[in-house]
Design an enzyme around this catalytic site. Structure first.
Site, PDB file in Angstrom:
ATOM      1  N   SER A 154       0.862  -1.183   0.000  1.00  0.00           N
ATOM      2  CA  SER A 154       0.000   0.000   0.000  1.00  0.00           C
ATOM      3  C   SER A 154       0.896   1.230   0.000  1.00  0.00           C
ATOM      4  CB  SER A 154      -0.951  -0.002   1.199  1.00  0.00           C
ATOM      5  OG  SER A 154      -0.257  -0.209   2.401  1.00  0.00           O
TER       6      SER A 154
ATOM      7  N   HIS B 203      -7.469   8.826   5.367  1.00  0.00           N
ATOM      8  CA  HIS B 203      -7.178   8.823   6.802  1.00  0.00           C
ATOM      9  C   HIS B 203      -8.229   9.716   7.449  1.00  0.00           C
ATOM     10  CE1 HIS B 203      -2.608   7.778   6.437  1.00  0.00           C
ATOM     11  NE2 HIS B 203      -3.310   7.217   5.469  1.00  0.00           N
TER      12      HIS B 203
ATOM     13  N   ALA C 295      -7.637   7.622  19.590  1.00  0.00           N
ATOM     14  CA  ALA C 295      -8.103   6.966  18.363  1.00  0.00           C
ATOM     15  C   ALA C 295      -9.077   5.827  18.684  1.00  0.00           C
ATOM     16  CB  ALA C 295      -6.909   6.442  17.570  1.00  0.00           C
TER      17      ALA C 295
ATOM     18  N   PHE D 203      11.494  15.282  11.044  1.00  0.00           N
ATOM     19  CA  PHE D 203      10.256  14.519  11.164  1.00  0.00           C
ATOM     20  C   PHE D 203      10.434  13.364  12.150  1.00  0.00           C
ATOM     21  CE2 PHE D 203       6.798  11.867   9.202  1.00  0.00           C
ATOM     22  CZ  PHE D 203       5.784  12.705   9.627  1.00  0.00           C
TER      23      PHE D 203
HETATM   24  C1  LIG Z   1       0.158   4.950   9.648  1.00  0.00           C
HETATM   25  C2  LIG Z   1       0.024   6.334  10.210  1.00  0.00           C
HETATM   26  C3  LIG Z   1      -0.764   7.270   9.535  1.00  0.00           C
HETATM   27  C4  LIG Z   1      -0.924   8.564  10.059  1.00  0.00           C
HETATM   28  N1  LIG Z   1      -1.717   9.461   9.369  1.00  0.00           N
HETATM   29  C5  LIG Z   1      -1.951  10.694   9.902  1.00  0.00           C
HETATM   30  C6  LIG Z   1      -2.831  11.641   9.259  1.00  0.00           C
HETATM   31  O1  LIG Z   1      -3.390  11.366   8.192  1.00  0.00           O
HETATM   32  N2  LIG Z   1      -3.024  12.847   9.846  1.00  0.00           N
HETATM   33  C7  LIG Z   1      -2.436  13.169  11.043  1.00  0.00           C
HETATM   34  O2  LIG Z   1      -2.664  14.286  11.536  1.00  0.00           O
HETATM   35  N3  LIG Z   1      -1.600  12.323  11.687  1.00  0.00           N
HETATM   36  C8  LIG Z   1      -1.347  11.081  11.147  1.00  0.00           C
HETATM   37  N4  LIG Z   1      -0.511  10.197  11.798  1.00  0.00           N
HETATM   38  C9  LIG Z   1       0.147  10.619  13.049  1.00  0.00           C
HETATM   39  C10 LIG Z   1      -0.738  10.338  14.285  1.00  0.00           C
HETATM   40  O3  LIG Z   1      -1.906  11.121  14.226  1.00  0.00           O
HETATM   41  C11 LIG Z   1       0.079  10.693  15.519  1.00  0.00           C
HETATM   42  O4  LIG Z   1       1.104   9.744  15.697  1.00  0.00           O
HETATM   43  C12 LIG Z   1      -0.717  10.919  16.798  1.00  0.00           C
HETATM   44  O5  LIG Z   1       0.133  11.571  17.741  1.00  0.00           O
HETATM   45  C13 LIG Z   1      -1.225   9.634  17.459  1.00  0.00           C
HETATM   46  O6  LIG Z   1      -2.241   9.092  16.753  1.00  0.00           O
HETATM   47  P1  LIG Z   1      -2.833   7.638  17.163  1.00  0.00           P
HETATM   48  O7  LIG Z   1      -3.961   7.382  16.281  1.00  0.00           O
HETATM   49  O8  LIG Z   1      -1.753   6.642  17.238  1.00  0.00           O
HETATM   50  O9  LIG Z   1      -3.339   8.001  18.650  1.00  0.00           O
HETATM   51  P2  LIG Z   1      -3.765   7.108  19.875  1.00  0.00           P
HETATM   52  O10 LIG Z   1      -3.929   5.689  19.541  1.00  0.00           O
HETATM   53  O11 LIG Z   1      -4.911   7.828  20.497  1.00  0.00           O
HETATM   54  O12 LIG Z   1      -2.479   7.228  20.824  1.00  0.00           O
HETATM   55  C14 LIG Z   1      -1.929   8.507  21.150  1.00  0.00           C
HETATM   56  C15 LIG Z   1      -1.204   8.428  22.507  1.00  0.00           C
HETATM   57  O13 LIG Z   1      -2.169   8.266  23.526  1.00  0.00           O
HETATM   58  C16 LIG Z   1      -1.899   7.092  24.292  1.00  0.00           C
HETATM   59  N5  LIG Z   1      -3.201   6.511  24.634  1.00  0.00           N
HETATM   60  C17 LIG Z   1      -4.053   5.882  23.791  1.00  0.00           C
HETATM   61  N6  LIG Z   1      -5.165   5.525  24.457  1.00  0.00           N
HETATM   62  C18 LIG Z   1      -5.014   5.945  25.734  1.00  0.00           C
HETATM   63  C19 LIG Z   1      -5.823   5.898  26.912  1.00  0.00           C
HETATM   64  N7  LIG Z   1      -7.025   5.315  26.893  1.00  0.00           N
HETATM   65  N8  LIG Z   1      -5.352   6.461  28.045  1.00  0.00           N
HETATM   66  C20 LIG Z   1      -4.143   7.085  28.084  1.00  0.00           C
HETATM   67  N9  LIG Z   1      -3.326   7.150  26.994  1.00  0.00           N
HETATM   68  C21 LIG Z   1      -3.769   6.609  25.838  1.00  0.00           C
HETATM   69  C22 LIG Z   1      -1.042   6.212  23.389  1.00  0.00           C
HETATM   70  O14 LIG Z   1      -0.210   5.334  24.150  1.00  0.00           O
HETATM   71  C23 LIG Z   1      -0.242   7.252  22.628  1.00  0.00           C
HETATM   72  O15 LIG Z   1       0.868   7.684  23.387  1.00  0.00           O
HETATM   73  C24 LIG Z   1      -0.289   8.918  11.279  1.00  0.00           C
HETATM   74  C25 LIG Z   1       0.531   7.983  11.946  1.00  0.00           C
HETATM   75  C26 LIG Z   1       0.683   6.700  11.425  1.00  0.00           C
HETATM   76  C27 LIG Z   1       1.559   5.702  12.153  1.00  0.00           C
END
Ligand SMILES: Cc1cc2nc3c(=O)[nH]c(=O)nc-3n(C[C@H](O)[C@H](O)[C@H](O)COP(=O)(O)OP(=O)(O)OC[C@H]3O[C@@H](n4cnc5c(N)ncnc54)[C@H](O)[C@@H]3O)c2cc1C
Length: 279
Positions: free
Chosen positions: A8, A70, A116, A209
């Site tokens: 992908s 996304h 997320a 980055f």
């Molecule tokens: C494949 C990929 C695609 C991406 N695409 C984009 C994009 O299109 N746009 C963009 O803006 N960013 C994007 N990102 C970056 C991403 O948004 C960031 O890394 C962001 O900081 C975390 O997103 P996440 O979905 O992993 O968050 P989460 O899964 O919410 O995690 C974020 C943090 O919160 C912690 N956490 C999760 N759940 C809990 C809980 N219940 N209690 C306490 N702590 C918790 C986790 O350990 C982590 O440290 C992408 C990253 C990747 C790997």
């Protein structure tokens, strides 16, 4: 990895119409590798958000391949997310990459979704099983996580909220990925964890980055990139070697696929895939 069905390629929404046309060409070039899907990033907290759908539709019509937007939730609310989900569904989109998004500086309140996992649960509640959902994972833990084990626990909860598979943050340490997958499997989670691959084409941008997202550039790689920064050809040749070797080691370890952060360019990814006999 069986055939090219497990490739992908990720794009970001181009800034203007000219760049959008160029991206359609990049997508056609990469489409020759017959990927499982393309994906298009979504700017957390505003800016490029409405460009995501435009880019998804243009890429899909240029290639006839599946394109997944996304979707980030930070700063958003249920009404906005509902409207987007319905719009995507009305366009026949059935695959999403779901993220929290990076918290924009100055944002006082995260909105109705803290993590997320909340977004994934909400999508399952609102749209049922319509969407295939990918979520992010972090072999080198997420920079905000309080500990590696906590990060894994949150990843597992996010997957259990309804994700079908995961794409990792990019990394250059194969052991970090393999260790992460082992830990997750030991906890009983078996969804595919597809390594995210960042081709290396420049030094300063990659360093900036990587510092921000917590991806480590091993010292030996960093020193060579630093030495080659004024010699673009050597830097690109070295970067291609490093990333080809990384992918080969991953393939040798039976990864379920490879997700390339293409940066909207076809050549670096095509060259690596060609070295791997995937082209
Ligand atoms: C494949 C990929 C695609 C991406 N695409 C984009 C994009 O299109 N746009 C963009 O803006 N960013 C994007 N990102 C970056 C991403 O948004 C960031 O890394 C962001 O900081 C975390 O997103 P996440 O979905 O992993 O968050 P989460 O899964 O919410 O995690 C974020 C943090 O919160 C912690 N956490 C999760 N759940 C809990 C809980 N219940 N209690 C306490 N702590 C918790 C986790 O350990 C982590 O440290 C992408 C990253 C990747 C790997």
């Amino acid at each position: 990895m069986a055939g090219n069905k497990n490739l992908s390629f990720e794009f970001f929404p181009p800034r203007n119409d000219e760049a959008l046309d160029e991206l359609a060409k990049t997508a056609k070039d990469l489409g020759q590798l017959n990927p499982e899907f393309f994906s298009v990033t979504f700017g957390a907290g505003g800016s490029s958000q409405n460009k995501t759908l435009e880019t998804v539709l243009k890429t899909r019509s240029a290639t006839n391949l599946n394109v997944a937007p996304h979707l980030t939730c930070v700063g958003s609310n249920k009404e906005n997310i509902k409207a987007l989900l319905d719009e995507y569904q009305s366009h026949g989109i059935d695959h999403l990459v779901c993220l929290r998004g990076d918290i924009p500086s100055g944002l006082m309140h995260p909105g109705e979704f803290m993590h997320a996992s909340d977004l994934v649960s909400f999508i399952r509640e609102h749209s049922g099983e319509h969407f295939t959902i990918d979520v992010a994972s972090y072999p080198e833990p997420h920079p905000e996580s309080s500990s590696p084990d906590e990060d894994i626990k949150h990843f597992i909860n996010k997957a259990k909220a309804g994700a079908n598979s995961s794409i990792t943050q990019y990394f250059y340490n194969v052991d970090a990925y393999l260790y992460f997958v082992d830990k997750v499997r030991a906890e009983g989670l078996d969804i595919p964890i597809v390594p995210g691959i960042m081709p290396i084409t420049n030094y300063k941008g990659l360093l900036r980055f990587s510092n921000a997202c917590g991806a480590e550039i091993p010292r030996w790689i960093q020193l060579r990139l630093e030495a080659y920064q004024d010699d673009k050809d050597s830097l690109i040749a070295f970067g291609e070697d490093v990333v080809t070797n990384l992918c080969q080691q991953l393939i040798d370890n039976d990864v379920p696929g490879l997700h390339f952060y293409s940066m909207n360019k076809s050549a670096p990814t095509l060259n690596i895939c060609s070295n791997l006999d995937l082209a």
